[in-house]
Design a protein around this motif. Structure first.
Motif, PDB file in Angstrom:
ATOM      1  N   GLN A 182      52.950 101.329  25.838  1.00 12.53           N
ATOM      2  CA  GLN A 182      51.739 100.840  26.523  1.00 12.53           C
ATOM      3  C   GLN A 182      51.285 101.832  27.599  1.00 12.53           C
ATOM      4  O   GLN A 182      50.099 102.128  27.735  1.00 12.53           O
ATOM      5  CB  GLN A 182      51.985  99.448  27.105  1.00 12.53           C
ATOM      6  CG  GLN A 182      52.223  98.427  26.011  1.00 12.53           C
ATOM      7  CD  GLN A 182      51.932  96.983  26.385  1.00 12.53           C
ATOM      8  OE1 GLN A 182      51.467  96.229  25.549  1.00 12.53           O
ATOM      9  NE2 GLN A 182      52.183  96.585  27.600  1.00 12.53           N
ATOM     10  N   GLU A 204      52.840  94.626  17.370  1.00  9.43           N
ATOM     11  CA  GLU A 204      51.632  94.960  18.115  1.00  9.43           C
ATOM     12  C   GLU A 204      51.905  95.026  19.617  1.00  9.43           C
ATOM     13  O   GLU A 204      52.837  94.395  20.124  1.00  9.43           O
ATOM     14  CB  GLU A 204      50.540  93.888  17.853  1.00  9.43           C
ATOM     15  CG  GLU A 204      49.875  93.992  16.490  1.00  9.43           C
ATOM     16  CD  GLU A 204      50.763  93.533  15.325  1.00  9.43           C
ATOM     17  OE1 GLU A 204      51.705  92.753  15.573  1.00  9.43           O
ATOM     18  OE2 GLU A 204      50.525  93.970  14.185  1.00  9.43           O
ATOM     19  N   PRO A 207      47.111  92.784  23.594  1.00 10.06           N
ATOM     20  CA  PRO A 207      45.691  92.994  23.282  1.00 10.06           C
ATOM     21  C   PRO A 207      44.901  93.574  24.457  1.00 10.06           C
ATOM     22  O   PRO A 207      44.043  94.427  24.271  1.00 10.06           O
ATOM     23  CB  PRO A 207      45.176  91.598  22.923  1.00 10.06           C
ATOM     24  CG  PRO A 207      46.374  90.749  22.729  1.00 10.06           C
ATOM     25  CD  PRO A 207      47.555  91.407  23.338  1.00 10.06           C
ATOM     26  N   GLU A 208      45.215  93.140  25.687  1.00 11.79           N
ATOM     27  CA  GLU A 208      44.442  93.648  26.840  1.00 11.79           C
ATOM     28  C   GLU A 208      44.727  95.135  27.082  1.00 11.79           C
ATOM     29  O   GLU A 208      43.846  95.885  27.499  1.00 11.79           O
ATOM     30  CB  GLU A 208      44.660  92.810  28.105  1.00 11.79           C
ATOM     31  CG  GLU A 208      46.089  92.542  28.509  1.00 11.79           C
ATOM     32  CD  GLU A 208      46.708  91.286  27.877  1.00 11.79           C
ATOM     33  OE1 GLU A 208      46.565  91.079  26.649  1.00 11.79           O
ATOM     34  OE2 GLU A 208      47.369  90.520  28.616  1.00 11.79           O
ATOM     35  N   MET A 210      45.588  97.234  24.641  1.00 13.24           N
ATOM     36  CA  MET A 210      44.897  97.905  23.531  1.00 13.24           C
ATOM     37  C   MET A 210      43.414  98.058  23.860  1.00 13.24           C
ATOM     38  O   MET A 210      42.829  99.129  23.637  1.00 13.24           O
ATOM     39  CB  MET A 210      45.070  97.099  22.228  1.00 13.24           C
ATOM     40  CG  MET A 210      46.463  97.124  21.656  1.00 13.24           C
ATOM     41  SD  MET A 210      46.941  98.755  21.069  1.00 13.24           S
ATOM     42  CE  MET A 210      45.977  98.892  19.568  1.00 13.24           C
ATOM     43  N   ASP A 211      42.813  97.007  24.411  1.00 11.76           N
ATOM     44  CA  ASP A 211      41.376  97.079  24.763  1.00 11.76           C
ATOM     45  C   ASP A 211      41.141  98.158  25.819  1.00 11.76           C
ATOM     46  O   ASP A 211      40.199  98.939  25.723  1.00 11.76           O
ATOM     47  CB  ASP A 211      40.881  95.726  25.295  1.00 11.76           C
ATOM     48  CG  ASP A 211      40.763  94.697  24.178  1.00 11.76           C
ATOM     49  OD1 ASP A 211      40.802  95.107  23.000  1.00 11.76           O
ATOM     50  OD2 ASP A 211      40.658  93.496  24.486  1.00 11.76           O
ATOM     51  N   GLN A 212      42.020  98.204  26.821  1.00  9.79           N
ATOM     52  CA  GLN A 212      41.878  99.228  27.877  1.00  9.79           C
ATOM     53  C   GLN A 212      42.029 100.629  27.283  1.00  9.79           C
ATOM     54  O   GLN A 212      41.280 101.546  27.622  1.00  9.79           O
ATOM     55  CB  GLN A 212      42.956  99.037  28.954  1.00  9.79           C
ATOM     56  CG  GLN A 212      42.608  98.004  30.010  1.00  9.79           C
ATOM     57  CD  GLN A 212      43.740  97.889  31.038  1.00  9.79           C
ATOM     58  OE1 GLN A 212      44.874  97.570  30.688  1.00  9.79           O
ATOM     59  NE2 GLN A 212      43.433  98.162  32.281  1.00  9.79           N
ATOM     60  N   LYS A 214      41.505 101.605  24.203  1.00 11.46           N
ATOM     61  CA  LYS A 214      40.344 101.948  23.364  1.00 11.46           C
ATOM     62  C   LYS A 214      39.163 102.331  24.246  1.00 11.46           C
ATOM     63  O   LYS A 214      38.436 103.281  23.961  1.00 11.46           O
ATOM     64  CB  LYS A 214      39.974 100.753  22.471  1.00 11.46           C
ATOM     65  CG  LYS A 214      40.904 100.611  21.285  1.00 11.46           C
ATOM     66  CD  LYS A 214      40.550  99.372  20.467  1.00 11.46           C
ATOM     67  CE  LYS A 214      41.715  98.986  19.587  1.00 11.46           C
ATOM     68  NZ  LYS A 214      41.647  97.611  19.106  1.00 11.46           N
ATOM     69  N   SER A 215      38.986 101.578  25.319  1.00 16.03           N
ATOM     70  CA  SER A 215      37.837 101.875  26.179  1.00 16.03           C
ATOM     71  C   SER A 215      38.027 103.213  26.901  1.00 16.03           C
ATOM     72  O   SER A 215      37.078 103.978  27.068  1.00 16.03           O
ATOM     73  CB  SER A 215      37.575 100.663  27.081  1.00 16.03           C
ATOM     74  OG  SER A 215      37.591 100.984  28.392  1.00 16.03           O
ATOM     75  N   LYS A 218      37.279 105.980  24.461  1.00 15.58           N
ATOM     76  CA  LYS A 218      35.821 106.116  24.291  1.00 15.58           C
ATOM     77  C   LYS A 218      35.250 106.912  25.463  1.00 15.58           C
ATOM     78  O   LYS A 218      34.484 107.856  25.288  1.00 15.58           O
ATOM     79  CB  LYS A 218      35.210 104.710  24.279  1.00 15.58           C
ATOM     80  CG  LYS A 218      33.997 104.590  23.419  1.00 15.58           C
ATOM     81  CD  LYS A 218      33.661 103.126  23.290  1.00 15.58           C
ATOM     82  CE  LYS A 218      32.449 102.939  22.408  1.00 15.58           C
ATOM     83  NZ  LYS A 218      32.171 101.528  22.212  1.00 15.58           N
TER      84      LYS A 218
END
Ligand code: CP
Length: 327
Positions: A182, A204, A207-208, A210-212, A214-215, A218
């Motif tokens: 992580q 996995e 999720p939070e 993973m979202d961070q 990915k962002s 980007k």
């Protein structure tokens, strides 16, 4: 260079901005050079760090303790089971009281759903820097050493264009925390690396997180892919960072978790899989590793493995954090 780190906590990898992490790395290399030359660097004379452990450690304890001594201070090793925590000392009391005795409080607490909250509650009360020696969500000091090591091995301060596979691997010893992968997926995009996260289904990450991740990828225009095949993940990698973690998001039952792990015994790092990575790819692992289960001895002790340098860098990175936050 951003230097405003005095008094700050380091609990999550993102507590420090990218520029602040760059400052930490600058200081870490300076302290590494000073130690190599035998130059004194007693930046924390008379300062004392509490090291509160709720879980075992080799490298983290050794490097924080040696680091404080080399900086002219002292580290107090405190095992939670030898304290009165189980008899009622609350997080708030620990923060208030240790904040009066110590100039910094480092904590390792990896219990699922408990550790990170504990660190934050101590930090709210303490008034001195709280440093995360690993919780169930993050292992930020390990990640600093990992960044340092990658930059050293590739002779660059930017990891732009480097493909780093953060891969699950099979282990039989215990269900290891998910904090290392992580921290890596959060920190690597800020330094330009393309991340491939590879794990069997059921393993996995949060999720939070993973979202961070990915962002961030980007924002920093880096790659972020998820695959479910170990060899596919290794393809064309510059860094193979393959280690085990438990299926902690899937089950809280240890026996069930072990069953899920045991279904993936072929996720071992070996020479055959390393062959699909770049010829000059490095192999990384925070250690301890399940030798010949998680990774073959051939790879772990081989020329691509940088695990000892990586472990050494824990010392320099942590000394930098302590010097900057506790001065
Ligand atoms: N990598 C790491 O944190 O090692 P220890 O568990 O031995 O401290």
């Amino acid at each position: 260079m951003q230097t405003n780190l005095r008094g700050r906590d380091f609990i999550s990898d993102l507590d420090f901005s990218k520029e602040e992490i760059e400052t930490v790395l600058d200081v870490a290399w300076d302290l590494k050079r000073k130690r190599a030359l035998g130059e004194p660097h007693a930046l924390l004379r008379d300062k004392v760090l509490a090291m509160l452990f709720f879980f075992s450690s080799t490298r983290t304890r050794g490097s924080f303790e040696a680091g404080m001594a080399q900086l002219g201070g002292h580290a107090a090793f405190i095992e939670s089971r030898t304290t009165q925590i189980s008899h009622g000392d609350t997080e708030k009391e620990m923060g208030h009281i240790f904040g009066r005795y110590f100039d910094g409080i480092a904590i390792r607490h990896v219990e699922w759903g408990v550790g990170n909250r504990y660190l934050n509650l101590v930090a709210e009360a303490s008034g001195v820097p709280v440093l995360n020696m690993q919780c169930e969500i993050y292992h930020p000091h390990q990640c600093l050493a990992d960044l340092m090591t990658m930059m050293e091995k590739f002779s660059t301060r930017s990891l732009r264009g480097k493909r780093v596979v953060v891969s699950w691997a099979y282990a039989s010893s215990y269900l290891k925390p998910i904090s290392v992968p992580q921290s890596l997926i959060l920190q690597l995009p800020r330094f330009g690396a393309d991340v491939v996260l590879s794990h069997p289904k059921g393993f996995e990450l949060m999720p939070e997180i993973m979202d961070q991740a990915k962002s961030l990828s980007k924002r920093y225009k880096t790659g972020f892919d998820v695959v479910h095949d170990m060899k596919e993940g290794f393809e064309d990698a510059d860094v193979v960072y393959a280690k085990s973690w438990g299926p902690l998001l899937t089950t809280s039952d240890v026996a069930k978790g072990k069953e899920l792990q045991d279904a993936n015994k072929d996720w071992i790092t070996d020479a055959k899989k390393m062959a699909v990575a770049h010829d000059d790819a490095i192999y990384m692992h925070p250690l301890p590793a399940d030798r010949d289960v998680e990774i073959t001895s051939e790879v772990l002790d081989g020329p691509q493995s940088v695990v000892i340098d990586e472990a050494e860098n824990r010392l320099h990175a942590q000394k930098a954090v302590m010097a900057l936050t506790m001065c």
